[in-house]
Motif scaffolding. Structure first.
Motif, short mmCIF file in Angstrom:
data_model
loop_
_atom_site.label_atom_id
_atom_site.label_comp_id
_atom_site.label_asym_id
_atom_site.label_seq_id
_atom_site.Cartn_x
_atom_site.Cartn_y
_atom_site.Cartn_z
N ARG A 110 -0.83 -19.48 -21.20
CA ARG A 110 -1.79 -20.46 -20.80
C ARG A 110 -0.68 -21.62 -20.05
O ARG A 110 -0.06 -22.27 -20.97
N ASP A 251 -4.69 -21.44 -29.94
CA ASP A 251 -5.96 -21.89 -29.53
C ASP A 251 -6.17 -23.43 -29.54
O ASP A 251 -6.63 -24.11 -28.54
N ASP A 255 -6.00 -26.27 -25.86
CA ASP A 255 -7.04 -27.31 -25.49
C ASP A 255 -6.32 -28.64 -25.29
O ASP A 255 -6.66 -29.36 -24.48
MN MN Z 1 -9.94 -22.00 -27.35
#
Ligand code: MN
Ligand code: IPM
Length: 364
Positions: A110, A251, A255
């Protein structure tokens, strides 16, 4: 070259943003002389509606037969959508987890990059935002709390819920290797994030990262605790290059990284395994509130399509062309609502499909 791409538009804004990414890929194919064939499959809530389960075996097989998978987003509003009246293992998210596991996609990338044009969309103070940042998060994707045994039972008349956090040596070693390889191609700094002051799984994580680091002497390895990293990300994100962490921490931190990069609508992702196959999806959710309104930001999905070209098809020039087109569109002032700064002159608000058209137009 001929390539087969399976698309999973999914739920909420998914179909709108995948449509735009496909438009951009079709333009790339035209300009660079490739042949991409697309096959659409259902997953998530739409699959529950059609087949009663969030992911069918047939869908898994179709994904396996493709060169790469391009996904939108899945799921609805908890407490509102009827999908959440189903047992947890029949809900939309369970389909995504099963797909990641069945395809063996253990490495999730990411990249969070603050585009200079979006500095004002960054919620950090100006003195931090003006330094910019470019962080590559490497998130372990098929282990940890997400996949450990879980149960809810009554013990001594009281309800008890148990989730298990388990990591095996090989799971940590293979993600560590990926993280070091990626860091070696970037600024050669790797921050391994854990909670080694409390968790056994983190102590093993830290030990194995240290072992693997011996094979990558050119990369500087630094250990950091996850709580401290959450703080450092808002304090001085420019200090990070590659950040590697386990599933749950990744996770949460991703964000946070998306938000400081301006919007969840800007953050792409690639889920990879050892070979070139991968699944590409924006990091944001299905945003049911704005679904069907043609106002979602398709850029994270379009940038995920660029990652698909780079990592699965080894077409780096074509991937660069998409990324450059996105930068150009931003520089020319084109914005979707989520990244439109109030009171800034010269910005042009675009609908989802208009942004897709603009990016396609800026390629080739
Ligand atoms: Mn997520
Ligand atoms: C993500 C999402 C998923 C995750 C959900 C939808 C299961 O939040 O890709 O970050 O937690 O991995």
């Amino acid at each position: 070259m001929n390539y087969k791409i399976v698309t999973i538009p999914g739920d909420g804004i998914g179909p709108e943003i995948v449509r735009e990414a496909q438009k951009v890929l079709e333009k790339v194919a035209n300009v660079y002389g490739h042949n991409f064939t697309f096959e659409k499959v259902l997953m998530g809530g739409c699959s529950i509606d059609a087949y009663g389960v969030p992911l069918t075996d047939e869908t898994i097989e179709k994904c396996k037969s493709a060169d790469a998978v391009l996904m939108g987003s899945i799921g609805g509003k908890v407490g509102v959508s009827k999908w959440y009246e189903l047992p947890a293992d029949k809900r939309p998210e369970a389909g995504l987890l099963k797909l990641r596991k069945s395809l063996g996609l253990f490495c999730n990338l990411r990249p969070a990059h603050l585009y200079p044009e979006l500095k004002n969309a960054c919620p950090l103070k100006e003195s931090i935002a003006e330094k910019g940042f470019d962080v590559m998060m490497v998130r372990e994707l098929t282990g940890g709390l997400y996949f450990g045994t879980r149960k809810t039972e009554i013990v001594d008349g009281e309800e008890v819920a148990i989730d298990t956090l388990e990591y095996h040596d090989y799971e940590i070693r293979r993600i560590a290797k990926k993280a070091f390889e990626i860091a070696g191609k970037r600024n050669k700094k790797l921050t391994s994030v854990d909670k080694a002051n409390v968790l056994d799984s983190s102590r093993l994580w830290r030990k194995i990262f240290k072992e693997v680091s011996k094979d990558y002497p050119e990369v500087t390895l630094e250990d950091a605790l996850v709580d401290s990293t959450a703080m450092q990300l808002v304090r001085n994100p420019a200090q990070f290059d590659v950040v590697a962490t386990e599933n749950m921490f990744g996770d949460i931190l991703s964000d946070e990284m998306a938000e400081i990069a301006g919007s969840l609508g800007m953050l792409p992702s690639a889920s990879l395994r050892e070979d070139s196959f991968g699944l590409y999806e924006p990091s944001g959710g299905s945003a049911p509130d704005i679904a069907g309104k043609n106002i979602a930001n398709p850029l994270a999905t379009i940038l995920s399509a660029a990652m698909l070209l780079r990592y699965s098809f080894n077409l780096s020039e074509e991937a660069d062309a998409i990324e450059n087109a996105v930068e150009k569109a931003l520089a020319q002032g084109y914005r979707t609502g989520d990244i439109l700064e109030e009171g800034v002159e010269g910005l042009k608000l675009l609908h989802t499909d208009e942004m897709g058209d603009k990016i396609a137009e800026l390629i080739g």
